[in-house]
Scaffold this motif. Sequence first.
Motif, mmCIF file in Angstrom:
data_model
loop_
_atom_site.group_PDB
_atom_site.id
_atom_site.type_symbol
_atom_site.label_atom_id
_atom_site.label_comp_id
_atom_site.label_asym_id
_atom_site.label_seq_id
_atom_site.Cartn_x
_atom_site.Cartn_y
_atom_site.Cartn_z
ATOM 1 N N GLU A 87 -33.915 -56.698 -52.041
ATOM 2 C CA GLU A 87 -33.725 -55.422 -51.989
ATOM 3 C C GLU A 87 -32.648 -54.705 -52.501
ATOM 4 O O GLU A 87 -31.635 -55.307 -52.265
ATOM 5 N N SER A 88 -32.570 -53.614 -53.357
ATOM 6 C CA SER A 88 -31.325 -52.866 -53.303
ATOM 7 C C SER A 88 -31.626 -51.442 -53.262
ATOM 8 O O SER A 88 -32.779 -50.982 -53.598
ATOM 9 N N ARG A 89 -30.671 -50.829 -52.706
ATOM 10 C CA ARG A 89 -30.971 -49.283 -52.279
ATOM 11 C C ARG A 89 -29.555 -48.834 -52.985
ATOM 12 O O ARG A 89 -28.268 -49.329 -52.857
ATOM 13 N N ALA A 90 -29.799 -48.002 -54.194
ATOM 14 C CA ALA A 90 -28.617 -47.161 -54.833
ATOM 15 C C ALA A 90 -28.718 -45.794 -54.533
ATOM 16 O O ALA A 90 -29.782 -45.202 -54.580
ATOM 17 N N THR A 91 -27.579 -45.179 -54.124
ATOM 18 C CA THR A 91 -27.452 -43.667 -53.967
ATOM 19 C C THR A 91 -26.905 -43.097 -55.054
ATOM 20 O O THR A 91 -25.939 -43.422 -55.513
ATOM 21 N N THR A 92 -27.652 -42.115 -55.558
ATOM 22 C CA THR A 92 -27.143 -41.266 -56.965
ATOM 23 C C THR A 92 -26.847 -39.940 -56.120
ATOM 24 O O THR A 92 -27.885 -39.264 -55.409
ATOM 25 N N ILE A 93 -25.878 -39.197 -56.535
ATOM 26 C CA ILE A 93 -25.449 -38.075 -55.976
ATOM 27 C C ILE A 93 -25.389 -37.212 -57.274
ATOM 28 O O ILE A 93 -24.493 -37.541 -58.241
ATOM 29 N N GLU A 94 -25.951 -36.009 -57.200
ATOM 30 C CA GLU A 94 -25.720 -34.947 -58.242
ATOM 31 C C GLU A 94 -25.191 -33.908 -57.603
ATOM 32 O O GLU A 94 -25.662 -33.063 -56.756
ATOM 33 N N ARG A 95 -23.743 -33.409 -57.909
ATOM 34 C CA ARG A 95 -23.136 -32.287 -57.553
ATOM 35 C C ARG A 95 -23.698 -31.238 -58.136
ATOM 36 O O ARG A 95 -24.148 -30.927 -59.077
#
Length: 153
Positions: A141-149
């Motif tokens: 499993e992979s968890r990737a966090t994307t942040i949109e400012r």
Amino acid sequence: MSAPTASQHPAARLVGTVLDEYEMVIERGKIAEFARATGSRSPEYFGDDAPIPPTFLVTSSFWAPEGDDALVQRLGLDLPRVLHGGQEFSFPGRLPRAGDRLTVRLTVESVTEKAGRRGGNMTFIVLLTRYLAPDGVVVAESRATTIERGAAS
């Protein structure tokens, strides 16, 4: 900073939705290329039955039929405001190896917002990617966090 809240971001409506599903065949040559590119000289990555380096599965996006542009559009992201917030991998059993065929299933796990220090809200989108063996067992499993400012107010 305030506690996470439910988001009004377009991606929030996709929580729990399978965004993409496709097959990935793990190739021996690609394992060796990845190992070299990341500076590994470990001989285990250069044999016939080579295991993947632990972060190798990040390359699974190259197998996605629609590519990253379609994902960005589907999530409603404003790309100039996007940051990579981190990524983690977990393996409940042995590492996948050269020759393995995996089904890659990408879902939106969560979408939250926090007030930014410079004004505006920041949206945190966690994408969960599961890698399944032909028998349906999750091998990684992979968890990737994307942040949109957000825009400063």
